[in-house]
Design a protein around this motif. Sequence first.
Motif, PDB file in Angstrom:
ATOM      1  N   UNK A  35       0.824  -1.210   0.000  1.00  0.00           N
ATOM      2  CA  UNK A  35       0.000   0.000   0.000  1.00  0.00           C
ATOM      3  C   UNK A  35       0.861   1.265   0.000  1.00  0.00           C
ATOM      4  N   UNK A  46       4.267   2.305   2.082  1.00  0.00           N
ATOM      5  CA  UNK A  46       5.455   2.880   1.440  1.00  0.00           C
ATOM      6  C   UNK A  46       5.852   4.173   2.154  1.00  0.00           C
ATOM      7  N   UNK A  47       4.863   4.980   2.479  1.00  0.00           N
ATOM      8  CA  UNK A  47       5.143   6.245   3.156  1.00  0.00           C
ATOM      9  C   UNK A  47       5.733   6.001   4.540  1.00  0.00           C
ATOM     10  N   UNK A  91       7.478   3.448   5.456  1.00  0.00           N
ATOM     11  CA  UNK A  91       8.868   2.999   5.289  1.00  0.00           C
ATOM     12  C   UNK A  91       9.775   4.179   4.947  1.00  0.00           C
ATOM     13  N   UNK A  92       9.296   5.061   4.097  1.00  0.00           N
ATOM     14  CA  UNK A  92      10.106   6.218   3.707  1.00  0.00           C
ATOM     15  C   UNK A  92      10.426   7.086   4.923  1.00  0.00           C
ATOM     16  N   UNK A 116      13.083   5.575   7.061  1.00  0.00           N
ATOM     17  CA  UNK A 116      14.439   5.627   6.526  1.00  0.00           C
ATOM     18  C   UNK A 116      15.041   7.022   6.685  1.00  0.00           C
ATOM     19  N   UNK A 117      14.291   8.032   6.321  1.00  0.00           N
ATOM     20  CA  UNK A 117      14.833   9.391   6.384  1.00  0.00           C
ATOM     21  C   UNK A 117      13.689  10.409   6.454  1.00  0.00           C
ATOM     22  N   UNK A 128      13.419  13.569   7.197  1.00  0.00           N
ATOM     23  CA  UNK A 128      13.557  14.892   6.584  1.00  0.00           C
ATOM     24  C   UNK A 128      13.428  14.817   5.068  1.00  0.00           C
ATOM     25  N   UNK A 129      14.108  13.824   4.500  1.00  0.00           N
ATOM     26  CA  UNK A 129      14.033  13.666   3.058  1.00  0.00           C
ATOM     27  C   UNK A 129      12.613  13.299   2.620  1.00  0.00           C
ATOM     28  N   UNK A 130      11.929  12.501   3.434  1.00  0.00           N
ATOM     29  CA  UNK A 130      10.544  12.136   3.111  1.00  0.00           C
ATOM     30  C   UNK A 130       9.659  13.375   3.080  1.00  0.00           C
ATOM     31  N   UNK A 175       2.425  10.463  10.084  1.00  0.00           N
ATOM     32  CA  UNK A 175       2.805   9.093   9.780  1.00  0.00           C
ATOM     33  C   UNK A 175       3.431   8.408  10.996  1.00  0.00           C
ATOM     34  N   UNK A 213      20.530  -7.426   9.044  1.00  0.00           N
ATOM     35  CA  UNK A 213      21.636  -7.010   8.210  1.00  0.00           C
ATOM     36  C   UNK A 213      22.534  -6.130   9.040  1.00  0.00           C
TER      37      UNK A 213
END
Lengths: 236, 293
Positions: B161, B165-166, B168-169, B172-173, B175-177, B187, B287
């Motif tokens: 969905x 995706x939002x 997850x973004x 991850x980052x 500010x960039x999102x 979010x 990881x």
Amino acid sequence: MTLLELEGVTASYGPVQVLDGVSLSVPEEGAVGILGANGAGKTTTLRAISGTVRAGGRITFDGKDIRGMRPDQVAALGIAHVPEGRGTLGDLTVRDNLRVGAYLRKDRKGVDQDIDYCLDLFPNLQERITSNASALSGGEQQMLAVGRAIMSKPRLMLLDEASLGLAPSTAKNVYDAIRRLRIESGIAMVVVEQNANLAFTLVDSATVLETGRNALTGTSAELRGMDEIRRAYLGG
Amino acid sequence: MGKFVQLVVDGLSTGSVYAALALAIVLVHQATGLINFAQGGMAVLSAYVAWWLTNQGLPLIVAILLAIVFSVVFGALVERWLMRRFERGDPDTAVVVTIGLLTLITGFAGWLWTYNNQQFPSLFPLDTVSFLGVSVSVRSLGTTAVIVVAMLLLQGLFVGTKLGLALRAVAINPQSAAFSGLPVGRLLMVGWGLAAALGAVAAALVAPQLTLTPGMLDNALVYALAAVILGGLTSPIGVVVAAWIIGILENLAAVYVPFIGFDLKVAVPFILIFVVLIVRPQGLFGRKTVVRV
Ligand SMILES: Nc1ncnc2c1ncn2[C@@H]1O[C@H](COP(=O)(O)OP(=O)(O)OP(=O)(O)O)[C@@H](O)[C@H]1O
Ligand SMILES: [Mg+2]
């Protein structure tokens, strides 16, 4: 028509004031460069526009006061910031990075078309479409960062040192693509660049910042002709 | 043989409860980079809400669903009004704040509903069914099934969905999102709300067996943290598998390794953690991550 206007913009990090009254005017569909030495305040000027640093003075976009807005609100108005260091989302695939760029759009068909446009503009991304962004080369990441900005269908793009860390030929490719984007889309641009030669291939006018102030402002042709610009930024 | 299978299935069921809590912890960690020690406490609070609602005469399933809704709202509010003040600052401070929240919730539940054990009705009948020729409890199978479904739904949300995706973004980052117009604050609230909902499901499933007390999930939280470390903070599937392994080993060791017994079984996951971390510092499935600055 002026699209973006900065007047007397100030900004500080803690007690240290780094912008001391910056002015900038970007016409609709125009492209303006910001040149200057390291630490002059170029990145901070872009941050002030996109709302990632608190600023004083006046910042208007399309006649609307945007100073003090949150970054996502500024983005929603149609300003796409391609930050220094690219800001690609490493754990997401190239396609997902592009889809994140289109987050606020509802036109699915248009989004798919624009993904195709990005891949046409940056053919290198085509073959990496399902790779994670973290697996891309520096040049490919820069292309992806610009692609993500395109996906939001902005009216204004803020580009921060798109050539940073790239081999000269790659940097030229990136700027060629951005120039083509400018011509085909009419997106207005603020272009921060260390490499003034590259910047002048893209912008109509530019301002030179020195310790947080405009030291010089002129058209590309005027600035190129000046000895001091040539010595400081054009390599002799 | 019958006893062994029953122990494994029971272990799978308690392991599923650890898994749900562990996934909630991973969800919050992915979004905000911190470990929420109050995750179990928040889940217990929602179990009390469900219990209170059944006492008002509501059917159990309705009470549980309403408690899940309560959890989503409560989780989102905790993010908005409490954690947001600490998210950009020193991570150690934020973690201490979550420990404080745990203490606060436990105290509040004890004050309002006493520290006495309360009977919590079970969603599943106390029957056994024949499975692979041996009889296993319906409750264990049902608990495992519900939590597996919840995890699949969550996985579907994240990979299938736009909202996923939002999320997850932003993880991850952030500010960039935000440069792509993602409403980062909202979010994060969704992330905390989802995590709380997952905890609420786990609490409602395990409460009949443990009986409801303010500290009901304290042990489970420890196991969940063990699963998080064992599975690797970056791997939801790894965390679930680790939680199942812990649940099963805990049960088997208590019965088959005489000197461990029921008193020492709490040590099992930690022995496992030591062994795994010496061999694989990133966890079984995690990881190696580069720390973002
Ligand atoms: N996050 C920060 N915290 C504190 N000081 C900062 C921060 N970012 C920048 N500065 C300082 O603000 C000043 C202006 O920085 P800015 O990044 O805007 O310069 P710049 O013109 O983009 O330089 P460069 O060409 O090196 O990218 C510098 O003196 C820098 O040290
Ligand atoms: Mg800079």
